[in-house]
Write an enzyme that holds these catalytic residues in place. Structure first.
Site, PDB file in Angstrom:
ATOM      1  N   ASP A   1      27.614   9.623  -9.409  1.00 58.74           N
ATOM      2  CA  ASP A   1      27.595   8.216  -8.986  1.00 58.74           C
ATOM      3  C   ASP A   1      27.569   7.281 -10.202  1.00 58.74           C
ATOM      4  O   ASP A   1      27.195   7.705 -11.303  1.00 58.74           O
ATOM      5  CB  ASP A   1      26.380   8.005  -8.079  1.00 58.74           C
ATOM      6  CG  ASP A   1      26.428   8.984  -6.922  1.00 58.74           C
ATOM      7  OD1 ASP A   1      27.171   8.748  -5.974  1.00 58.74           O
ATOM      8  OD2 ASP A   1      25.742  10.024  -7.013  1.00 58.74           O
TER       9      ASP A   1
ATOM     10  N   SER B   1       0.865  -1.190   0.000  1.00 57.42           N
ATOM     11  CA  SER B   1       0.000   0.000   0.000  1.00 57.42           C
ATOM     12  C   SER B   1       0.887   1.221   0.000  1.00 57.42           C
ATOM     13  O   SER B   1       1.960   1.202   0.614  1.00 57.42           O
ATOM     14  CB  SER B   1      -0.881   0.061   1.257  1.00 57.42           C
ATOM     15  OG  SER B   1      -1.921  -0.870   1.140  1.00 57.42           O
TER      16      SER B   1
ATOM     17  N   HIS C   1      -3.178   0.058  -3.695  1.00 56.73           N
ATOM     18  CA  HIS C   1      -3.219  -1.119  -2.823  1.00 56.73           C
ATOM     19  C   HIS C   1      -3.129  -2.327  -3.749  1.00 56.73           C
ATOM     20  O   HIS C   1      -3.882  -2.397  -4.727  1.00 56.73           O
ATOM     21  CB  HIS C   1      -4.530  -1.174  -2.027  1.00 56.73           C
ATOM     22  CG  HIS C   1      -4.746   0.088  -1.247  1.00 56.73           C
ATOM     23  ND1 HIS C   1      -4.103   0.351  -0.069  1.00 56.73           N
ATOM     24  CD2 HIS C   1      -5.500   1.183  -1.534  1.00 56.73           C
ATOM     25  CE1 HIS C   1      -4.447   1.555   0.352  1.00 56.73           C
ATOM     26  NE2 HIS C   1      -5.301   2.078  -0.517  1.00 56.73           N
TER      27      HIS C   1
ATOM     28  N   ASP D   1      33.232  14.560 -23.660  1.00 54.85           N
ATOM     29  CA  ASP D   1      33.289  13.269 -22.965  1.00 54.85           C
ATOM     30  C   ASP D   1      34.674  13.084 -22.327  1.00 54.85           C
ATOM     31  O   ASP D   1      35.677  12.921 -23.043  1.00 54.85           O
ATOM     32  CB  ASP D   1      33.004  12.179 -24.001  1.00 54.85           C
ATOM     33  CG  ASP D   1      33.045  10.789 -23.394  1.00 54.85           C
ATOM     34  OD1 ASP D   1      33.407  10.652 -22.207  1.00 54.85           O
ATOM     35  OD2 ASP D   1      32.715   9.828 -24.124  1.00 54.85           O
ATOM     36  N   GLY D   2      34.735  13.081 -21.013  1.00 54.80           N
ATOM     37  CA  GLY D   2      35.997  12.970 -20.282  1.00 54.80           C
ATOM     38  C   GLY D   2      36.663  11.618 -20.489  1.00 54.80           C
ATOM     39  O   GLY D   2      37.901  11.504 -20.456  1.00 54.80           O
TER      40      GLY D   2
ATOM     41  N   HIS E   1      34.871  20.126  -2.042  1.00 56.17           N
ATOM     42  CA  HIS E   1      35.790  20.766  -3.002  1.00 56.17           C
ATOM     43  C   HIS E   1      37.169  21.033  -2.410  1.00 56.17           C
ATOM     44  O   HIS E   1      38.167  20.971  -3.115  1.00 56.17           O
ATOM     45  CB  HIS E   1      35.139  22.034  -3.570  1.00 56.17           C
ATOM     46  CG  HIS E   1      33.937  21.716  -4.398  1.00 56.17           C
ATOM     47  ND1 HIS E   1      32.689  22.259  -4.197  1.00 56.17           N
ATOM     48  CD2 HIS E   1      33.784  20.826  -5.425  1.00 56.17           C
ATOM     49  CE1 HIS E   1      31.842  21.758  -5.074  1.00 56.17           C
ATOM     50  NE2 HIS E   1      32.474  20.881  -5.828  1.00 56.17           N
TER      51      HIS E   1
ATOM     52  N   GLU F   1      33.790  18.468 -18.960  1.00 55.91           N
ATOM     53  CA  GLU F   1      32.482  18.127 -18.375  1.00 55.91           C
ATOM     54  C   GLU F   1      31.552  17.724 -19.510  1.00 55.91           C
ATOM     55  O   GLU F   1      31.410  18.444 -20.489  1.00 55.91           O
ATOM     56  CB  GLU F   1      31.936  19.345 -17.609  1.00 55.91           C
ATOM     57  CG  GLU F   1      30.453  19.323 -17.296  1.00 55.91           C
ATOM     58  CD  GLU F   1      30.023  18.165 -16.391  1.00 55.91           C
ATOM     59  OE1 GLU F   1      30.623  17.968 -15.330  1.00 55.91           O
ATOM     60  OE2 GLU F   1      29.056  17.455 -16.769  1.00 55.91           O
TER      61      GLU F   1
ATOM     62  N   ASP G   1      29.884  21.802 -11.689  1.00 53.41           N
ATOM     63  CA  ASP G   1      29.455  22.935 -10.855  1.00 53.41           C
ATOM     64  C   ASP G   1      30.569  23.975 -10.712  1.00 53.41           C
ATOM     65  O   ASP G   1      30.310  25.118 -10.343  1.00 53.41           O
ATOM     66  CB  ASP G   1      28.978  22.455  -9.482  1.00 53.41           C
ATOM     67  CG  ASP G   1      29.990  21.561  -8.818  1.00 53.41           C
ATOM     68  OD1 ASP G   1      31.021  22.055  -8.364  1.00 53.41           O
ATOM     69  OD2 ASP G   1      29.749  20.327  -8.764  1.00 53.41           O
TER      70      ASP G   1
ATOM     71  N   CYS H   1      -5.955  17.850  -9.129  1.00 51.22           N
ATOM     72  CA  CYS H   1      -6.677  19.090  -9.369  1.00 51.22           C
ATOM     73  C   CYS H   1      -5.838  19.961 -10.292  1.00 51.22           C
ATOM     74  O   CYS H   1      -4.672  19.652 -10.551  1.00 51.22           O
ATOM     75  CB  CYS H   1      -7.004  19.807  -8.067  1.00 51.22           C
ATOM     76  SG  CYS H   1      -5.552  20.205  -7.122  1.00 51.22           S
TER      77      CYS H   1
ATOM     78  N   GLU I   1      -0.739  18.548  -6.490  1.00 49.02           N
ATOM     79  CA  GLU I   1      -2.024  18.542  -7.187  1.00 49.02           C
ATOM     80  C   GLU I   1      -2.988  17.521  -6.574  1.00 49.02           C
ATOM     81  O   GLU I   1      -3.986  17.173  -7.168  1.00 49.02           O
ATOM     82  CB  GLU I   1      -1.813  18.212  -8.666  1.00 49.02           C
ATOM     83  CG  GLU I   1      -0.943  19.222  -9.421  1.00 49.02           C
ATOM     84  CD  GLU I   1       0.571  19.071  -9.181  1.00 49.02           C
ATOM     85  OE1 GLU I   1       0.966  18.126  -8.472  1.00 49.02           O
ATOM     86  OE2 GLU I   1       1.347  19.898  -9.681  1.00 49.02           O
ATOM     87  N   SER I   2      -2.707  16.939  -5.402  1.00 52.13           N
ATOM     88  CA  SER I   2      -3.552  16.017  -4.604  1.00 52.13           C
ATOM     89  C   SER I   2      -2.810  14.719  -4.274  1.00 52.13           C
ATOM     90  O   SER I   2      -1.853  14.767  -3.542  1.00 52.13           O
ATOM     91  CB  SER I   2      -4.917  15.754  -5.219  1.00 52.13           C
ATOM     92  OG  SER I   2      -5.676  16.943  -5.166  1.00 52.13           O
TER      93      SER I   2
END
Ligand code: SPD
Length: 427
Positions: free
Chosen positions: A301, A56, A69, A279-280, A204, A248, A228, A84, A63-64
Protein backbone atom coordinates in the site's frame (compact mmCIF):
# COMPACT_ATOMS: atom_id res chain seq x y z
CA UNK A 1 9.48 -9.13 40.65
CA UNK A 2 10.49 -12.48 42.12
CA UNK A 3 7.96 -12.39 44.99
CA UNK A 4 4.97 -10.99 43.08
CA UNK A 5 2.86 -12.07 40.14
CA UNK A 6 2.61 -8.68 38.52
CA UNK A 7 3.86 -5.13 38.46
CA UNK A 8 1.49 -2.18 38.31
CA UNK A 9 2.54 1.37 37.44
CA UNK A 10 -0.16 3.96 38.10
CA UNK A 11 0.69 7.02 36.05
CA UNK A 12 -0.53 10.61 36.10
CA UNK A 13 0.34 12.50 32.91
CA UNK A 14 -0.30 16.25 33.27
CA UNK A 15 0.08 19.21 30.95
CA UNK A 16 -0.54 16.96 27.94
CA UNK A 17 -1.54 18.26 24.51
CA UNK A 18 -5.36 18.62 24.80
CA UNK A 19 -5.91 17.77 21.13
CA UNK A 20 -3.98 14.53 21.44
CA UNK A 21 -5.93 13.74 24.63
CA UNK A 22 -9.17 13.93 22.62
CA UNK A 23 -7.97 11.96 19.57
CA UNK A 24 -9.12 8.40 20.07
CA UNK A 25 -7.31 7.00 16.99
CA UNK A 26 -3.93 8.42 17.85
CA UNK A 27 -4.26 7.43 21.52
CA UNK A 28 -5.08 3.85 20.52
CA UNK A 29 -2.12 3.77 18.14
CA UNK A 30 0.21 5.21 20.80
CA UNK A 31 -0.97 2.77 23.46
CA UNK A 32 -0.57 -0.24 21.15
CA UNK A 33 2.87 0.99 20.07
CA UNK A 34 3.82 1.56 23.72
CA UNK A 35 3.02 -2.09 24.42
CA UNK A 36 4.93 -3.30 21.35
CA UNK A 37 7.98 -1.16 22.12
CA UNK A 38 8.21 -2.84 25.53
CA UNK A 39 8.13 -6.24 23.83
CA UNK A 40 4.55 -7.13 24.74
CA UNK A 41 2.33 -9.38 22.63
CA UNK A 42 -0.83 -7.44 21.84
CA UNK A 43 -4.00 -9.52 22.07
CA UNK A 44 -6.61 -6.87 21.39
CA UNK A 45 -7.49 -3.25 22.01
CA UNK A 46 -10.70 -1.35 22.50
CA UNK A 47 -10.98 2.44 22.71
CA UNK A 48 -13.89 4.82 23.04
CA UNK A 49 -14.32 8.56 22.58
CA UNK A 50 -16.76 10.36 24.88
CA UNK A 51 -18.57 13.39 23.52
CA UNK A 52 -17.44 16.14 23.68
CA UNK A 53 -14.20 15.26 25.49
CA UNK A 54 -12.37 12.23 26.71
CA UNK A 55 -11.06 8.87 25.69
CA UNK A 56 -10.99 5.56 27.53
CA UNK A 57 -9.34 2.42 26.32
CA UNK A 58 -7.55 -0.79 27.11
CA UNK A 59 -4.84 -2.72 25.29
CA UNK A 60 -4.96 -6.34 26.42
CA UNK A 61 -1.53 -7.89 26.19
CA UNK A 62 -0.35 -11.39 26.86
CA UNK A 63 1.54 -9.84 29.80
CA UNK A 64 -1.68 -8.20 31.31
CA UNK A 65 -2.90 -4.75 30.14
CA UNK A 66 -2.33 -1.07 29.43
CA UNK A 67 -5.31 1.23 30.16
CA UNK A 68 -6.00 4.95 29.84
CA UNK A 69 -8.64 7.55 30.71
CA UNK A 70 -8.16 11.11 29.48
CA UNK A 71 -9.60 14.50 30.44
CA UNK A 72 -8.54 16.69 27.50
CA UNK A 73 -9.96 19.84 29.10
CA UNK A 74 -7.38 19.36 31.91
CA UNK A 75 -4.61 18.04 29.64
CA UNK A 76 -4.64 14.99 31.90
CA UNK A 77 -4.36 11.24 31.38
CA UNK A 78 -4.64 8.50 33.99
CA UNK A 79 -2.70 5.50 32.72
CA UNK A 80 -2.33 1.99 34.16
CA UNK A 81 0.55 -0.16 33.04
CA UNK A 82 -0.05 -3.62 34.48
CA UNK A 83 2.48 -6.25 33.43
CA UNK A 84 3.80 -9.61 34.44
CA UNK A 85 6.91 -11.55 33.51
CA UNK A 86 10.04 -9.83 32.27
CA UNK A 87 8.35 -6.98 30.40
CA UNK A 88 9.68 -3.54 31.33
CA UNK A 89 6.64 -1.26 31.50
CA UNK A 90 8.88 1.80 32.01
CA UNK A 91 9.65 1.61 28.29
CA UNK A 92 5.91 2.10 27.65
CA UNK A 93 5.86 4.93 30.19
CA UNK A 94 8.71 6.81 28.47
CA UNK A 95 7.13 6.35 25.06
CA UNK A 96 3.70 7.61 26.12
CA UNK A 97 5.20 10.62 27.93
CA UNK A 98 6.71 11.71 24.62
CA UNK A 99 3.61 10.91 22.54
CA UNK A 100 1.29 12.88 24.82
CA UNK A 101 3.67 15.81 25.26
CA UNK A 102 3.28 15.53 29.06
CA UNK A 103 4.89 18.47 30.87
CA UNK A 104 4.52 16.87 34.30
CA UNK A 105 3.99 13.37 35.50
CA UNK A 106 4.03 11.14 38.52
CA UNK A 107 4.09 7.39 38.80
CA UNK A 108 3.44 4.94 41.59
CA UNK A 109 4.80 1.42 41.15
CA UNK A 110 3.29 -1.45 43.09
CA UNK A 111 3.80 -5.19 43.12
CA UNK A 112 0.59 -7.12 42.57
CA UNK A 113 -0.14 -10.62 43.86
CA UNK A 114 2.43 -11.02 46.63
CA UNK A 115 3.27 -14.70 46.35
CA UNK A 116 3.84 -15.19 50.10
CA UNK A 117 0.21 -14.21 50.73
CA UNK A 118 -1.25 -16.60 48.13
CA UNK A 119 -1.92 -20.31 48.10
CA UNK A 120 -1.19 -22.05 44.83
CA UNK A 121 -3.74 -24.52 43.40
CA UNK A 122 -2.12 -26.87 40.93
CA UNK A 123 -4.45 -27.85 38.10
CA UNK A 124 -4.29 -31.30 36.63
CA UNK A 125 -2.69 -30.19 33.35
CA UNK A 126 -2.76 -33.65 31.75
CA UNK A 127 -6.56 -33.92 32.03
CA UNK A 128 -6.89 -30.34 30.73
CA UNK A 129 -4.72 -31.25 27.72
CA UNK A 130 -6.78 -34.35 27.07
CA UNK A 131 -9.95 -32.25 27.19
CA UNK A 132 -8.42 -29.70 24.81
CA UNK A 133 -7.50 -32.49 22.39
CA UNK A 134 -11.19 -33.41 22.14
CA UNK A 135 -12.07 -29.99 20.80
CA UNK A 136 -12.09 -29.57 17.02
CA UNK A 137 -9.66 -26.68 17.20
CA UNK A 138 -8.18 -26.30 20.68
CA UNK A 139 -6.54 -22.97 19.78
CA UNK A 140 -9.97 -21.45 19.34
CA UNK A 141 -10.71 -22.04 22.99
CA UNK A 142 -7.44 -21.02 24.52
CA UNK A 143 -6.28 -17.98 22.52
CA UNK A 144 -8.07 -14.91 21.29
CA UNK A 145 -5.41 -13.06 19.34
CA UNK A 146 -6.38 -10.95 16.33
CA UNK A 147 -4.40 -9.22 13.59
CA UNK A 148 -6.16 -6.11 12.32
CA UNK A 149 -5.56 -4.23 9.05
CA UNK A 150 -7.31 -0.89 9.33
CA UNK A 151 -7.56 2.81 8.69
CA UNK A 152 -9.29 5.22 11.07
CA UNK A 153 -12.77 4.03 10.10
CA UNK A 154 -12.69 0.49 8.74
CA UNK A 155 -10.90 -2.71 9.62
CA UNK A 156 -10.49 -6.33 8.74
CA UNK A 157 -9.40 -8.68 11.50
CA UNK A 158 -8.31 -12.29 11.32
CA UNK A 159 -7.88 -14.46 14.33
CA UNK A 160 -4.42 -15.96 14.54
CA UNK A 161 -3.31 -18.76 16.78
CA UNK A 162 -0.63 -16.74 18.53
CA UNK A 163 2.02 -18.67 16.57
CA UNK A 164 4.59 -16.25 15.13
CA UNK A 165 6.95 -17.92 12.65
CA UNK A 166 8.83 -14.81 11.59
CA UNK A 167 9.03 -11.32 13.01
CA UNK A 168 11.82 -9.12 11.68
CA UNK A 169 12.06 -5.36 11.42
CA UNK A 170 13.80 -4.91 8.07
CA UNK A 171 15.22 -1.52 6.98
CA UNK A 172 11.86 -0.95 5.26
CA UNK A 173 9.09 -2.54 7.32
CA UNK A 174 8.09 -5.10 9.93
CA UNK A 175 7.88 -8.48 8.21
CA UNK A 176 5.81 -11.13 9.96
CA UNK A 177 4.50 -14.60 9.24
CA UNK A 178 1.65 -15.59 11.57
CA UNK A 179 -0.52 -18.67 11.73
CA UNK A 180 -4.31 -18.33 11.42
CA UNK A 181 -6.98 -21.02 11.87
CA UNK A 182 -9.00 -19.90 8.83
CA UNK A 183 -6.43 -18.81 6.21
CA UNK A 184 -3.31 -20.75 7.17
CA UNK A 185 -0.07 -18.78 7.35
CA UNK A 186 -0.30 -15.01 6.81
CA UNK A 187 2.33 -12.62 5.48
CA UNK A 188 1.94 -9.17 7.01
CA UNK A 189 4.01 -6.04 6.35
CA UNK A 190 3.80 -3.45 9.12
CA UNK A 191 0.14 -3.68 10.08
CA UNK A 192 -1.27 -4.82 6.74
CA UNK A 193 -2.21 -8.16 5.27
CA UNK A 194 -0.25 -9.01 2.14
CA UNK A 195 -1.16 -12.59 1.41
CA UNK A 196 -2.32 -15.80 3.03
CA UNK A 197 -1.85 -19.47 2.18
CA UNK A 198 -5.56 -20.05 1.62
CA UNK A 199 -6.63 -17.07 -0.52
CA UNK A 200 -3.41 -15.99 -2.26
CA UNK A 201 -4.62 -17.46 -5.56
CA UNK A 202 -7.31 -14.76 -5.92
CA UNK A 203 -4.65 -12.07 -6.13
CA UNK A 204 -1.87 -13.93 -7.94
CA UNK A 205 -4.03 -15.42 -10.68
CA UNK A 206 -5.68 -12.05 -11.32
CA UNK A 207 -2.48 -10.00 -11.46
CA UNK A 208 -0.99 -12.30 -14.10
CA UNK A 209 -3.29 -14.27 -16.40
CA UNK A 210 -5.63 -11.50 -17.65
CA UNK A 211 -2.58 -9.54 -18.87
CA UNK A 212 -1.01 -12.65 -20.43
CA UNK A 213 -4.15 -13.56 -22.36
CA UNK A 214 -4.84 -9.96 -23.37
CA UNK A 215 -1.32 -9.52 -24.73
CA UNK A 216 -1.20 -12.95 -26.36
CA UNK A 217 2.58 -13.17 -26.86
CA UNK A 218 4.37 -11.84 -23.79
CA UNK A 219 7.93 -13.11 -23.53
CA UNK A 220 9.85 -10.60 -21.42
CA UNK A 221 8.21 -9.59 -18.16
CA UNK A 222 9.24 -7.22 -15.39
CA UNK A 223 7.71 -7.68 -11.91
CA UNK A 224 8.35 -4.90 -9.41
CA UNK A 225 7.73 -6.00 -5.81
CA UNK A 226 5.98 -9.33 -5.34
CA UNK A 227 8.47 -10.54 -2.69
CA UNK A 228 6.29 -13.47 -1.63
CA UNK A 229 6.84 -15.04 -5.08
CA UNK A 230 3.19 -15.74 -5.96
CA UNK A 231 3.14 -13.40 -8.96
CA UNK A 232 6.24 -14.80 -10.66
CA UNK A 233 5.00 -18.33 -9.93
CA UNK A 234 1.88 -17.59 -12.03
CA UNK A 235 3.77 -15.99 -14.97
CA UNK A 236 6.18 -18.90 -15.08
CA UNK A 237 3.28 -21.30 -15.67
CA UNK A 238 3.14 -19.91 -19.25
CA UNK A 239 5.51 -21.81 -21.50
CA UNK A 240 5.86 -18.94 -23.99
CA UNK A 241 7.42 -16.69 -21.35
CA UNK A 242 11.18 -16.45 -21.92
CA UNK A 243 12.32 -14.25 -19.05
CA UNK A 244 10.85 -12.80 -15.85
CA UNK A 245 12.86 -10.13 -14.05
CA UNK A 246 11.67 -9.53 -10.51
CA UNK A 247 12.91 -6.54 -8.49
CA UNK A 248 11.96 -6.64 -4.80
CA UNK A 249 13.30 -4.01 -2.45
CA UNK A 250 13.10 -6.04 0.75
CA UNK A 251 15.15 -9.24 0.92
CA UNK A 252 13.55 -10.07 4.28
CA UNK A 253 10.18 -10.62 2.56
CA UNK A 254 11.75 -13.13 0.16
CA UNK A 255 13.56 -14.88 3.01
CA UNK A 256 10.45 -15.09 5.20
CA UNK A 257 8.34 -16.51 2.37
CA UNK A 258 10.95 -19.01 1.19
CA UNK A 259 11.16 -20.34 4.75
CA UNK A 260 7.49 -20.31 5.70
CA UNK A 261 5.30 -19.96 2.59
CA UNK A 262 6.93 -22.44 0.18
CA UNK A 263 3.71 -23.02 -1.78
CA UNK A 264 3.70 -19.31 -2.71
CA UNK A 265 7.48 -18.84 -2.95
CA UNK A 266 7.56 -21.86 -5.24
CA UNK A 267 9.45 -20.54 -8.28
CA UNK A 268 12.41 -18.59 -6.97
CA UNK A 269 14.76 -21.22 -8.40
CA UNK A 270 13.15 -21.22 -11.86
CA UNK A 271 15.78 -20.89 -14.64
CA UNK A 272 13.79 -18.17 -16.44
CA UNK A 273 13.70 -15.94 -13.33
CA UNK A 274 16.19 -13.13 -12.83
CA UNK A 275 15.69 -12.16 -9.17
CA UNK A 276 17.08 -8.81 -8.08
CA UNK A 277 16.91 -7.48 -4.53
CA UNK A 278 16.87 -3.76 -5.16
CA UNK A 279 14.84 -0.63 -5.73
CA UNK A 280 12.18 -1.21 -8.42
CA UNK A 281 11.65 2.52 -8.91
CA UNK A 282 15.34 3.05 -9.71
CA UNK A 283 15.31 -0.07 -11.90
CA UNK A 284 12.43 1.33 -13.98
CA UNK A 285 14.20 4.69 -14.22
CA UNK A 286 17.38 3.07 -15.54
CA UNK A 287 15.86 0.41 -17.83
CA UNK A 288 16.11 0.79 -21.60
CA UNK A 289 13.22 2.06 -23.72
CA UNK A 290 10.72 -0.52 -25.00
CA UNK A 291 12.32 -3.48 -23.22
CA UNK A 292 9.37 -5.35 -21.69
CA UNK A 293 6.11 -6.88 -22.94
CA UNK A 294 4.55 -6.63 -19.48
CA UNK A 295 5.40 -4.50 -16.47
CA UNK A 296 3.73 -5.70 -13.28
CA UNK A 297 3.69 -3.64 -10.10
CA UNK A 298 2.98 -5.97 -7.19
CA UNK A 299 3.60 -3.43 -4.49
CA UNK A 300 2.15 -2.94 -1.05
CA UNK A 301 0.00 0.00 0.00
CA UNK A 302 1.13 3.60 -0.60
CA UNK A 303 2.84 4.04 2.76
CA UNK A 304 6.49 3.30 3.53
CA UNK A 305 8.63 1.70 0.82
CA UNK A 306 5.77 1.42 -1.73
CA UNK A 307 4.86 5.13 -1.69
CA UNK A 308 6.93 5.83 -4.82
CA UNK A 309 5.05 3.08 -6.66
CA UNK A 310 2.12 5.49 -6.84
CA UNK A 311 4.04 8.42 -8.36
CA UNK A 312 3.66 9.97 -11.82
CA UNK A 313 7.39 9.76 -12.57
CA UNK A 314 7.41 6.01 -11.89
CA UNK A 315 4.49 5.34 -14.25
CA UNK A 316 6.05 7.50 -16.98
CA UNK A 317 9.07 5.20 -16.79
CA UNK A 318 6.84 2.11 -16.86
CA UNK A 319 5.23 3.45 -20.05
CA UNK A 320 8.64 4.19 -21.58
CA UNK A 321 10.10 0.73 -20.90
CA UNK A 322 7.07 -1.11 -22.32
CA UNK A 323 7.30 -2.31 -25.91
CA UNK A 324 4.58 -1.12 -28.30
CA UNK A 325 1.55 -3.28 -27.50
CA UNK A 326 2.89 -3.77 -23.96
CA UNK A 327 0.71 -3.83 -20.85
CA UNK A 328 1.21 -2.43 -17.37
CA UNK A 329 -0.68 -3.98 -14.44
CA UNK A 330 -0.44 -2.24 -11.07
CA UNK A 331 -1.80 -3.18 -7.64
CA UNK A 332 -4.55 -0.59 -7.62
CA UNK A 333 -5.86 -0.49 -4.02
CA UNK A 334 -9.57 -0.63 -3.19
CA UNK A 335 -12.32 1.73 -4.37
CA UNK A 336 -14.03 1.06 -1.03
CA UNK A 337 -11.12 1.13 1.41
CA UNK A 338 -8.80 3.76 -0.04
CA UNK A 339 -10.79 5.65 -2.65
CA UNK A 340 -8.22 8.41 -2.91
CA UNK A 341 -5.24 6.20 -3.78
CA UNK A 342 -7.43 4.17 -6.14
CA UNK A 343 -8.70 7.25 -7.97
CA UNK A 344 -5.41 9.12 -8.10
CA UNK A 345 -3.66 6.10 -9.59
CA UNK A 346 -6.27 5.77 -12.32
CA UNK A 347 -6.07 9.46 -13.16
CA UNK A 348 -2.28 9.13 -13.43
CA UNK A 349 -2.62 6.13 -15.75
CA UNK A 350 -5.28 7.86 -17.88
CA UNK A 351 -2.95 10.83 -18.19
CA UNK A 352 0.06 8.73 -19.26
CA UNK A 353 -1.56 5.95 -21.32
CA UNK A 354 -4.69 7.76 -22.53
CA UNK A 355 -8.23 7.82 -21.16
CA UNK A 356 -9.37 4.66 -22.96
CA UNK A 357 -6.17 2.83 -22.10
CA UNK A 358 -6.43 2.71 -18.32
CA UNK A 359 -9.01 0.01 -17.57
CA UNK A 360 -9.59 -1.33 -14.07
CA UNK A 361 -10.10 -4.94 -13.06
CA UNK A 362 -11.96 -5.63 -9.80
CA UNK A 363 -11.61 -8.87 -7.88
CA UNK A 364 -12.40 -10.22 -4.46
CA UNK A 365 -9.85 -10.87 -1.69
CA UNK A 366 -11.39 -12.04 1.60
CA UNK A 367 -8.35 -10.96 3.64
CA UNK A 368 -8.08 -7.34 2.46
CA UNK A 369 -10.23 -4.70 4.16
CA UNK A 370 -13.66 -4.48 2.44
CA UNK A 371 -12.76 -7.50 0.24
CA UNK A 372 -13.01 -5.42 -2.96
CA UNK A 373 -9.61 -4.87 -4.58
CA UNK A 374 -8.31 -3.72 -7.97
CA UNK A 375 -5.60 -4.05 -10.57
CA UNK A 376 -5.18 -1.01 -12.77
CA UNK A 377 -3.94 -1.28 -16.34
CA UNK A 378 -1.97 0.86 -18.72
CA UNK A 379 -2.28 -0.31 -22.33
CA UNK A 380 0.42 0.74 -24.80
CA UNK A 381 -1.45 -0.78 -27.71
CA UNK A 382 -4.93 -1.40 -28.95
CA UNK A 383 -5.70 -4.78 -27.26
CA UNK A 384 -8.52 -4.15 -24.77
CA UNK A 385 -8.64 -6.77 -21.98
CA UNK A 386 -12.43 -6.90 -21.85
CA UNK A 387 -12.67 -7.63 -25.59
CA UNK A 388 -10.73 -10.89 -25.67
CA UNK A 389 -11.89 -13.70 -27.94
CA UNK A 390 -9.52 -16.51 -26.96
CA UNK A 391 -11.91 -18.16 -24.48
CA UNK A 392 -11.14 -21.73 -25.44
CA UNK A 393 -7.37 -21.17 -25.18
CA UNK A 394 -7.94 -19.69 -21.73
CA UNK A 395 -10.13 -22.59 -20.58
CA UNK A 396 -7.54 -25.10 -21.77
CA UNK A 397 -4.85 -23.32 -19.78
CA UNK A 398 -7.08 -22.99 -16.70
CA UNK A 399 -7.82 -26.73 -16.71
CA UNK A 400 -4.26 -27.79 -17.44
CA UNK A 401 -2.87 -25.66 -14.61
CA UNK A 402 -5.72 -26.25 -12.15
CA UNK A 403 -6.38 -22.55 -11.58
CA UNK A 404 -8.82 -21.74 -8.78
CA UNK A 405 -9.98 -18.18 -9.48
CA UNK A 406 -9.28 -17.10 -13.05
CA UNK A 407 -11.26 -18.26 -16.09
CA UNK A 408 -12.47 -16.61 -19.30
CA UNK A 409 -15.76 -15.39 -17.75
CA UNK A 410 -13.98 -13.91 -14.75
CA UNK A 411 -11.47 -12.28 -17.11
CA UNK A 412 -14.19 -10.33 -18.92
CA UNK A 413 -16.42 -9.76 -15.88
CA UNK A 414 -13.63 -8.29 -13.78
CA UNK A 415 -13.46 -5.29 -16.14
CA UNK A 416 -17.17 -4.50 -15.64
CA UNK A 417 -17.35 -1.71 -13.11
CA UNK A 418 -20.12 -0.71 -10.69
CA UNK A 419 -21.43 2.81 -11.28
CA UNK A 420 -19.85 4.25 -8.15
CA UNK A 421 -16.41 3.09 -9.39
CA UNK A 422 -17.04 4.60 -12.84
CA UNK A 423 -17.91 7.85 -11.11
CA UNK A 424 -14.69 7.76 -9.08
CA UNK A 425 -12.48 7.46 -12.14
CA UNK A 426 -14.48 9.42 -14.69
CA UNK A 427 -15.16 12.37 -12.43
N1 SPD B 1 -3.41 -4.15 1.19
C1 SPD B 1 -2.77 -5.11 0.37
C2 SPD B 1 -2.21 -4.58 -0.89
C3 SPD B 1 -1.66 -5.63 -1.78
C4 SPD B 1 -0.22 -5.77 -1.69
N2 SPD B 1 0.39 -6.75 -2.51
C5 SPD B 1 0.22 -8.09 -2.07
C6 SPD B 1 1.37 -8.93 -2.43
C7 SPD B 1 0.95 -10.24 -2.96
N3 SPD B 1 1.93 -10.76 -3.81
Amino acid sequence: MSNALGNHILVEFMGCDPHIMNDVSSIERDMVDAALKAGATVINSTFHHFSPYGVSGVVVIQESHLAIHTWPEYGYAAVDLFTCGEMDAWISFDYLKECFGAKNYSALEMKRGAVQLLTRNDFDISSMRQKAGEWTNPEMYTRNVWFTDKDDNQALSLRYTGEVYYDVQSPFQRVRILESPKYGKLLTLDDMFMTTEKDEFHYHEMISHPAMFTHGNAKNILVIGGGDGGTVREFLRHEGVEKVTMVEIDGEVIKACKEHLPSIAASFDHPKLNLIVGDGIAFAREAANEEFDLVIVDGSDPVGPAEGLFSVEFYRNCHRILKPGGILVAQGESPKFNEQAFTELNITLQHIFGKENAPVSLFFVPTYPTGMWSFQYGLKGSAQPKAISNDSEIEQFVNAKGLKYYNSDIHKASFALPNFVKTLING
